[in-house]
Design an enzyme around this catalytic site. Structure first.
Site, short mmCIF file in Angstrom:
data_model
loop_
_atom_site.label_atom_id
_atom_site.label_comp_id
_atom_site.label_asym_id
_atom_site.label_seq_id
_atom_site.Cartn_x
_atom_site.Cartn_y
_atom_site.Cartn_z
N ASP A 1 -69.29 -110.01 108.18
CA ASP A 1 -68.53 -109.15 107.27
C ASP A 1 -67.20 -109.80 106.88
OD1 ASP A 1 -70.12 -106.70 106.97
OD2 ASP A 1 -69.83 -106.47 109.12
N SER B 1 -74.18 -107.17 113.36
CA SER B 1 -72.93 -107.48 112.68
C SER B 1 -71.88 -107.92 113.70
CB SER B 1 -72.42 -106.25 111.93
OG SER B 1 -71.07 -106.46 111.55
N MET C 1 -66.99 -108.23 101.30
CA MET C 1 -66.29 -107.02 100.83
C MET C 1 -64.94 -107.49 100.30
SD MET C 1 -67.51 -104.62 103.96
CE MET C 1 -67.96 -106.09 104.86
N MET D 1 -75.09 -99.41 101.03
CA MET D 1 -74.16 -99.09 102.12
C MET D 1 -74.40 -97.66 102.58
SD MET D 1 -72.38 -101.74 102.93
CE MET D 1 -71.28 -100.90 104.09
N HIS E 1 -75.15 -110.89 110.76
CA HIS E 1 -74.45 -110.29 109.62
C HIS E 1 -72.95 -110.56 109.78
CE1 HIS E 1 -74.10 -107.28 106.36
NE2 HIS E 1 -73.02 -106.85 107.00
N GLY F 1 -68.56 -98.75 113.38
CA GLY F 1 -68.50 -97.56 114.21
C GLY F 1 -68.40 -96.24 113.47
N ASP G 1 -76.62 -100.74 105.84
CA ASP G 1 -75.50 -101.22 106.66
C ASP G 1 -74.51 -100.08 106.87
OD1 ASP G 1 -73.43 -102.63 107.84
OD2 ASP G 1 -72.93 -103.80 106.04
N HIS H 1 -71.81 -110.79 104.15
CA HIS H 1 -71.53 -109.58 103.36
C HIS H 1 -70.08 -109.66 102.91
CE1 HIS H 1 -71.06 -104.86 103.48
NE2 HIS H 1 -70.97 -105.35 102.25
N MET I 1 -63.88 -109.45 104.79
CA MET I 1 -63.06 -108.41 104.15
C MET I 1 -61.70 -108.99 103.79
SD MET I 1 -63.75 -105.18 106.64
CE MET I 1 -65.36 -104.85 107.38
C1 DX5 Z 1 -68.83 -102.02 107.49
C2 DX5 Z 1 -69.59 -103.30 107.66
C3 DX5 Z 1 -70.70 -103.20 108.63
C4 DX5 Z 1 -70.29 -102.84 110.04
C5 DX5 Z 1 -71.36 -101.93 110.57
O1 DX5 Z 1 -68.05 -102.09 106.35
O2 DX5 Z 1 -70.12 -103.74 106.43
O3 DX5 Z 1 -71.50 -104.37 108.62
O4 DX5 Z 1 -70.17 -103.92 110.91
O5 DX5 Z 1 -70.98 -101.47 111.83
P1 DX5 Z 1 -71.75 -100.27 112.53
O6 DX5 Z 1 -73.16 -100.69 112.72
O7 DX5 Z 1 -71.02 -100.11 113.81
O8 DX5 Z 1 -71.63 -99.07 111.62
ZN ZN Z 2 -71.61 -105.36 106.48
#
Ligand code: DX5
Ligand code: ZN
Length: 218
Positions: free
Chosen positions: A31, A6, A64, A133, A29, A141, A171, A62, A33
């Site tokens: 993200d 990601s 969100m 999820m 990946h 993190g 994820d 992805h 948002m």
């Molecule tokens: C969180 C994201 C993830 C995130 C995962 O909402 O959808 O894709 O980057 O990060 P780690 O692997 O650090 O939990």
């Molecule tokens: Zn994600």
């Protein structure tokens, strides 16, 4: 077994360099948002278009975001290999997945940790990927939530029973210490942000995660 780093954990002003570091991943990946569906803001189609033009591997987007009916098709149109939207935000998930496939993307649906999955059992073939999820979406993190594993096991059993080839993605909090339990529960596609980009050698981190996923394959 697929490992999708990601870029939420990449360096946003050195994105080209960081994308080059994960050229042996299966997908990157991405993200997206919107500060409404989740309390964080990343980037939109203009940035994803540049990642699409630069990435050595296909994009696993992805979303969100609220109102995926309005925004998701644009990500398929810019060439993302896979577009996943959240069930909680969608008014008609099956219809939206159909639209994404018509444009040429793999269609994914995501569920937050508290969202049930039984409604998906009769709809497995409407999707190419189901994202369970393993943290509350919004931030990289965070710690892996093992209480999400029963949903994965249920989806995996149902997919097997029905002969479905849907991919099961996890994820959030995936690392060398958590990937085994997700693989054993039936995941075949693993997103990892901090575990890959936080490593000194992202390429070696991807290889180590892939090896563990294979070894603990369901
Ligand atoms: C969180 C994201 C993830 C995130 C995962 O909402 O959808 O894709 O980057 O990060 P780690 O692997 O650090 O939990
Ligand atoms: Zn994600």
């Amino acid at each position: 077994m697929r490992i999708n780093p990601s870029i939420l954990s990449a360096d946003f002003v050195n994105m080209e360099r960081d994308l080059a570091r994960i050229d042996r991943a299966d997908f990157v990946h991405v993200d997206v948002m919107d500060n409404h569906f989740v309390p964080n803001l990343t980037f939109g189609p203009q940035m994803v278009q540049r990642v699409q033009a630069t990435s050595p591997v296909p994009l696993d987007v992805h979303l969100m975001i609220d109102d995926p009916e309005r925004w998701a098709p644009g990500y398929a149109e810019l060439g993302a290999a896979s577009v996943t939207f959240h069930a909680e935000a969608s008014s008609a998930p099956v219809a939206l997945a159909r639209r994404l496939r018509e444009i040429g993307a793999r269609a994914g649906v995501a569920v937050k940790p508290g969202t049930p999955v039984e409604w998906l059992f009769d709809e497995l073939d409407a999707f190419d990927q189901i994202l369970v999820m393993t943290v509350e979406p919004g931030f990289g993190g965070q710690s892996f939530l093992p209480e999400t594993m029963p949903k994965l096991r249920a989806l995996s059993a149902e997919a097997r029973r029905r002969g479905s080839s849907v991919w099961l993605q996890v994820d959030g909090g995936i690392s060398e210490s958590t990937i085994a339990q997700a693989a054993e529960a039936g995941a075949d596609t693993f997103v990892a942000g901090s575990a890959v980009f936080g490593a000194d050698d992202p390429d070696a981190a991807i290889a180590a995660l892939r090896e563990l996923a294979h070894r603990h394959r369901h």
